[in-house]
Design a protein around this motif. Sequence first.
Motif, short mmCIF file in Angstrom:
data_model
loop_
_atom_site.label_atom_id
_atom_site.label_comp_id
_atom_site.label_asym_id
_atom_site.label_seq_id
_atom_site.Cartn_x
_atom_site.Cartn_y
_atom_site.Cartn_z
N ARG A 134 0.66 -1.17 -0.03
CA ARG A 134 0.02 0.08 0.20
C ARG A 134 1.11 1.39 -0.02
O ARG A 134 0.61 2.21 -0.65
CB ARG A 134 -0.91 -0.11 1.29
N VAL A 135 1.87 1.28 0.73
CA VAL A 135 2.86 2.49 0.85
C VAL A 135 3.37 2.55 -0.45
O VAL A 135 3.70 3.64 -1.05
CB VAL A 135 3.74 2.45 2.04
N ALA A 136 4.05 1.42 -0.96
CA ALA A 136 4.73 1.34 -2.31
C ALA A 136 3.90 2.03 -3.49
O ALA A 136 4.26 2.61 -4.37
CB ALA A 136 5.18 -0.09 -2.62
N ALA A 137 2.40 1.63 -3.34
CA ALA A 137 1.60 2.08 -4.35
C ALA A 137 1.42 3.64 -4.24
O ALA A 137 1.33 4.46 -5.20
CB ALA A 137 0.10 1.46 -4.33
N LEU A 138 1.42 4.13 -2.97
CA LEU A 138 1.12 5.75 -3.13
C LEU A 138 2.60 6.23 -3.45
O LEU A 138 2.52 7.28 -4.09
CB LEU A 138 0.98 5.99 -1.27
N ARG A 139 3.86 5.84 -2.88
CA ARG A 139 5.00 6.22 -3.46
C ARG A 139 5.10 6.33 -5.01
O ARG A 139 5.58 6.93 -5.69
CB ARG A 139 6.08 5.56 -2.76
N GLY A 140 4.64 5.08 -5.37
CA GLY A 140 4.63 4.97 -7.07
C GLY A 140 3.88 6.11 -7.64
O GLY A 140 4.24 6.60 -8.72
N VAL A 141 2.67 6.25 -7.25
CA VAL A 141 1.94 7.62 -7.70
C VAL A 141 2.69 8.86 -7.57
O VAL A 141 2.61 9.67 -8.48
CB VAL A 141 0.63 7.44 -7.10
N LEU A 142 3.21 8.89 -6.43
CA LEU A 142 4.15 10.27 -6.37
C LEU A 142 5.30 10.41 -7.21
O LEU A 142 5.63 11.68 -7.81
CB LEU A 142 4.54 10.42 -4.86
N GLY A 143 5.72 9.24 -7.72
CA GLY A 143 6.62 9.41 -8.63
C GLY A 143 8.05 10.33 -8.12
O GLY A 143 8.53 9.87 -7.13
N GLN A 144 8.39 11.27 -8.94
CA GLN A 144 9.55 12.07 -8.36
C GLN A 144 9.48 12.86 -7.18
O GLN A 144 10.36 13.76 -6.91
CB GLN A 144 10.14 13.05 -9.83
N LYS A 145 8.07 13.12 -6.85
CA LYS A 145 7.84 14.04 -5.74
C LYS A 145 8.09 13.33 -4.56
O LYS A 145 7.54 12.48 -4.20
CB LYS A 145 6.26 14.56 -5.75
#
Length: 158
Positions: free
Chosen positions: A78-89
Amino acid sequence: DGPIDHAEARRLRDAVKAIDADRIVTLSSTEHHFLDAESRLQEEGRRALMEEVDAVRVDVLAPHFPRTPDWAARTESRVAALRGVLGQKALPVYLNEEQRARATEPAADDYLTAARGARRAGAAGWLFHTDAGYDLARQPLRASLRRAEREAVSRLGR
């Protein structure tokens, strides 16, 4: 007192930053703000996530994920999915676990699995969230913890 939309959140964020530009601003995003009822990150959740980042301009993401039967094992993904959406942010993710009042009592190992998964996924922090801390005038936190919660707290530092 209750949910607000992103436009109102931005007004509040701007008011805080006008008083103290260095103050960290975040939203405590409820369990289905980013994830759907099956605890998946769908397009609506991605949109809500990016609105918090780009429109509200929070400094830290602070989601509460749903306490599903497999919540602990899914924390990392779940955390990885959020971080994946954030991309370079490079926005920090401060993970708030769901409070115990919404579920049966997890085992101590569940809390430890969730904390380790959050760390492996790059979460900036993981909050041991329990309703034991809501009324500290009644009794100290440690006295309010359930057995599994006490065991988890004693083992988290290891």
